[in-house]
Design an enzyme around this catalytic site. Sequence first.
Site, PDB file in Angstrom:
ATOM      1  N   LYS A  73       0.836  -1.198   0.000  1.00  0.00           N
ATOM      2  CA  LYS A  73       0.000   0.000   0.000  1.00  0.00           C
ATOM      3  C   LYS A  73       0.874   1.252   0.000  1.00  0.00           C
ATOM      4  O   LYS A  73       1.855   1.342   0.742  1.00  0.00           O
ATOM      5  CB  LYS A  73      -0.903  -0.026   1.229  1.00  0.00           C
ATOM      6  CG  LYS A  73      -1.874   1.130   1.350  1.00  0.00           C
ATOM      7  CD  LYS A  73      -2.714   0.966   2.619  1.00  0.00           C
ATOM      8  CE  LYS A  73      -3.708   2.102   2.781  1.00  0.00           C
ATOM      9  NZ  LYS A  73      -4.538   1.927   4.001  1.00  0.00           N
ATOM     10  N   SER A 149      -9.268   2.508   3.189  1.00  0.00           N
ATOM     11  CA  SER A 149      -8.318   3.162   2.307  1.00  0.00           C
ATOM     12  C   SER A 149      -7.389   2.186   1.583  1.00  0.00           C
ATOM     13  O   SER A 149      -6.591   2.611   0.740  1.00  0.00           O
ATOM     14  CB  SER A 149      -7.470   4.153   3.108  1.00  0.00           C
ATOM     15  OG  SER A 149      -6.703   3.495   4.098  1.00  0.00           O
ATOM     16  N   SER A 173      -9.930   0.492   7.472  1.00  0.00           N
ATOM     17  CA  SER A 173      -9.313   0.504   6.142  1.00  0.00           C
ATOM     18  C   SER A 173      -8.688  -0.804   5.685  1.00  0.00           C
ATOM     19  O   SER A 173      -8.261  -0.908   4.545  1.00  0.00           O
ATOM     20  CB  SER A 173      -8.262   1.618   6.071  1.00  0.00           C
ATOM     21  OG  SER A 173      -8.890   2.875   6.084  1.00  0.00           O
TER      22      SER A 173
END
Length: 471
Positions: A73, A149, A173
């Site tokens: 990520k 996210s 997230s």
Amino acid sequence: MDEVLRLDAVGQAQAVREGRVSPRELVEAAIAKIRAHDVELNTVVHPRFERALAELDDLQDGTPFRGVPILVKDLGWAQAGEPYGAGSSTLDGVEVSDDAHAVTRLREAGFVILGRTNTPEFGTTITTEPAVHGPTRNPYDLAYSAGGSSGGSAAAVAAGMVAVATASDGGGSIRIPAGACGLVGLKPTRGRSSHGPAQGEGWSGMSTLGLVSRTVRDTAAVLDLITGYVHGDPYAAPALPGPLAREVRAEPGRLRIGFVREHPREDVPFEPEPAAAVTGAAALLERLGHEVEESWPAALGESDFATFFGAIVSANVAAELESIGRWRGKPVELSELEPRNQAMAEAGRRRTAVDHILALQWIDGYRRRMASWWSGHDVLLAPTLGIPPYPLGWFPPDDLSTSFGRTGPAVAFTSPFNATGQPAISLPLYRTAEGLPVGVQLVAAAGREDLLVRLAAQVERAHPFVHSALR
């Protein structure tokens, strides 16, 4: 090769050890898959394919995941010599000098990092639609959000580009994109994984590192690698009884499980699809021999929670912008930010240090009030999301009243457990009539990832997860 890519990471590693595929063949196949499908999905914002192929020559024999491709990520998860974007134009061109401890552990285990995945600006919303990179699309329906996210990571795993990708969770997230994309997503206990060396904690301890995967055994095996106290961390999670990978094969015993279908907070409307997902999961758990009843922590219904949680997040956003300004050598102007983060930064800057400490102290009390329920129960079953699957654009960037108004109910079942620091896992046990995944969430007492893994593995054996978005 397509058959090998459909294996989970543990299965891919075994294929390499047995000589059925070489690390190079596996990595090249994953790169080809990304190139073939990422034009429509938009999951990888910084590919590093040539570097990944060059790193194959340095792989060490005997590592548990030798040659297995992975994506990380682009928020946290710093990589030395690579750009770091956090979904924001404010960091354009900035490179980091040191690997995050968790990235170092992935490399040492033999994983090959293929690139960095899309994330909303600073991870402050639950859909991955940053202005700087554009939206990540859900592989189950391209008109829908992959969640956030960690949406780029989740969409890539659901589509079969890689078997596992890293994630982080400050308000849901990991769990929310796992639910949206039909994956397993475990948010570990606070302090289980290190944020070093760049940070001591994320969002005043509410954010933790983890991953999204297609199987419980992948989640357990990779968490074993990336978790553990590092000297200098501000605190540590309670010790586990042993490796989580071992818990996958252990029976959980008869557990006391409470469930909640409708949020007790009055500002969270009842939604039939998340409720139906919980009803089905409760029936499955009862068939597996557990004691299941409709029960939940009374503190979950406290209306003040959202105010204090939001205050802590906004203060952290304001502090992050100050840090970025110092890092890049130029203050961050509000005009550089998306409207959502402009508003959050302004709110954070208005609050005093005393305000922030008082908010943290309120959360301290909330944590104890929540924890008392687990003295009589082992696990809470709840929806992952408080709303049904949502299309891209559901959180309009220029209409903050609508966007924030929709976010609160959506995260009402996830953010409390960021505040309490408890482990929680989302499992893919339900589909809408249109075939979109809906996650259900299991929450244990602090430090009890072992119990969650045992129970999740039992559920997976009884109700094998179907990954129909694999390309």
